[in-house]
Write an enzyme that holds these catalytic residues in place. Sequence first.
Site, PDB file in Angstrom:
ATOM      1  N   THR A  44      -3.874 -40.754  11.569  1.00  0.00           N
ATOM      2  CA  THR A  44      -2.939 -40.733  12.692  1.00  0.00           C
ATOM      3  C   THR A  44      -3.694 -41.236  13.920  1.00  0.00           C
ATOM      4  O   THR A  44      -4.839 -40.833  14.174  1.00  0.00           O
ATOM      5  CB  THR A  44      -2.295 -39.350  12.908  1.00  0.00           C
ATOM      6  OG1 THR A  44      -1.408 -39.437  14.021  1.00  0.00           O
ATOM      7  CG2 THR A  44      -3.315 -38.250  13.166  1.00  0.00           C
ATOM      8  N   GLU A  45      -3.067 -42.155  14.668  1.00  0.00           N
ATOM      9  CA  GLU A  45      -3.837 -42.900  15.668  1.00  0.00           C
ATOM     10  C   GLU A  45      -4.270 -42.055  16.865  1.00  0.00           C
ATOM     11  O   GLU A  45      -5.149 -42.461  17.608  1.00  0.00           O
ATOM     12  CB  GLU A  45      -3.064 -44.154  16.124  1.00  0.00           C
ATOM     13  CG  GLU A  45      -1.717 -43.910  16.775  1.00  0.00           C
ATOM     14  CD  GLU A  45      -0.590 -44.001  15.767  1.00  0.00           C
ATOM     15  OE1 GLU A  45      -0.783 -43.633  14.583  1.00  0.00           O
ATOM     16  OE2 GLU A  45       0.528 -44.419  16.170  1.00  0.00           O
TER      17      GLU A  45
END
Lengths: 217, 216
Positions: A44-45
């Site tokens: 997840t960024e």
Amino acid sequence: MSDTKETIARIVARFFKPGDVVNLGIGLPTLVANYIEDGVRLHTENGLIGYGQTPPAGQEDDDFTGAGAQYISVLPGAASFDSGTSFAIVRGGHLAATVLGALEVDELGNLANWSLPGKLVGMGGAMDLVTGAKRVVVVTEHCNKKGEPKILERCTLPLTGARVVTNIVTELCVLDVTADGLVVHAMAKGLSREELQAKTAARLIFPGSIEEIAETA
Amino acid sequence: MDKVIAKEAVGALFKDGQTVMIGGFANHGNPKRLIDVLVESGARGLTVISNDSGDPDYTTGRLVRSGQATRWICSHVGMNPEMGKAVAEGRIDLELNPQGTLAERIRSGGAGVGGVLLRTGLGTVIEEGKRKIEVDGVEYLLETPLRADIALVHARKADGCGNLVYRGTSRNFNPLVAMAGRIVVVEAEEIVPIGSLDPDEIHTPGIFVHMILAND
């Protein structure tokens, strides 16, 4: 309708093998998490690799959330990091794939998914993801709500990335984006080539052997 | 060596026309108490640099509602319709950046790097007005560094030297923002005694941090 989305998610999940690290976009791509094999890890960024399902009620933690601000659970082996490291992972080609939705996608592999006329949103991490991930998988319902094709000769909306898409998966087909154009890799059972082409605004290339989606899934 | 200061002293830092950089991501890991102090200060004509513009009147979104921000550099505004309205009405001049590009520009600002070469955004609106530089046959965009007059950071733990530890995905932009302010102010959930943090567990060394907001 939801069956359509689940079908797409099931097909895409089979693209990945244990050891792959994959980033799933918000919306339809999120459903892919329900079908991936053990050992495929999710990035997840906002800064974590190794998240799992939504935590049970009462176990939510404000310090462990996804890019859509949803609560996430943390699996054994997870690592958290800052946004700079997160996008070093993205741009540096370390992700096996990113899975994103589309407003429009075209035969050159151009993707438009961040900007709609009259609505201000922003690209978030989408431009970085399509530039850096080894494989860029676009998942979308084949036509929009008006029944118009979303797979075009050329995108008309502002691009997220130019010539970046590697695969397109809809409820009707799986397409490979090649230098020659869009090659049909798999098709829904019972669908004719003419019907598929009629719902697609770019020329499709039909090779000798095409899988059935039921089998692919 | 104690950098802990009272709220009033933090409030006095803010002046009209400043550039303020703020850590956090989608309402998580934002320095909410420092944003409250900024709102109370009444400083106007601010340029805000942050990942996003929060929810309406929540976290960074408070600076949209308050009318204090007139320019904003970020990657995403979709959670805050008030931002869309402010931009449409010409009250805020918005510059959208790809998220990783924003992170790298902030890192450059803090690290004394004159810019970075990135492929992100080639062939899109992002390349407009930017220099293209070819290296070994590959084309890149030159992205310039970002700095701020004041940087606001949220940490899980701080010691009096300003050494910081973050937790989970609340880390996000905070360590980058913590390097890129001429004055860096931190709020920490817990302020711990100097010497209680293992040097190896520190994410942001205290040299970057000028002030820590006192916990009540």
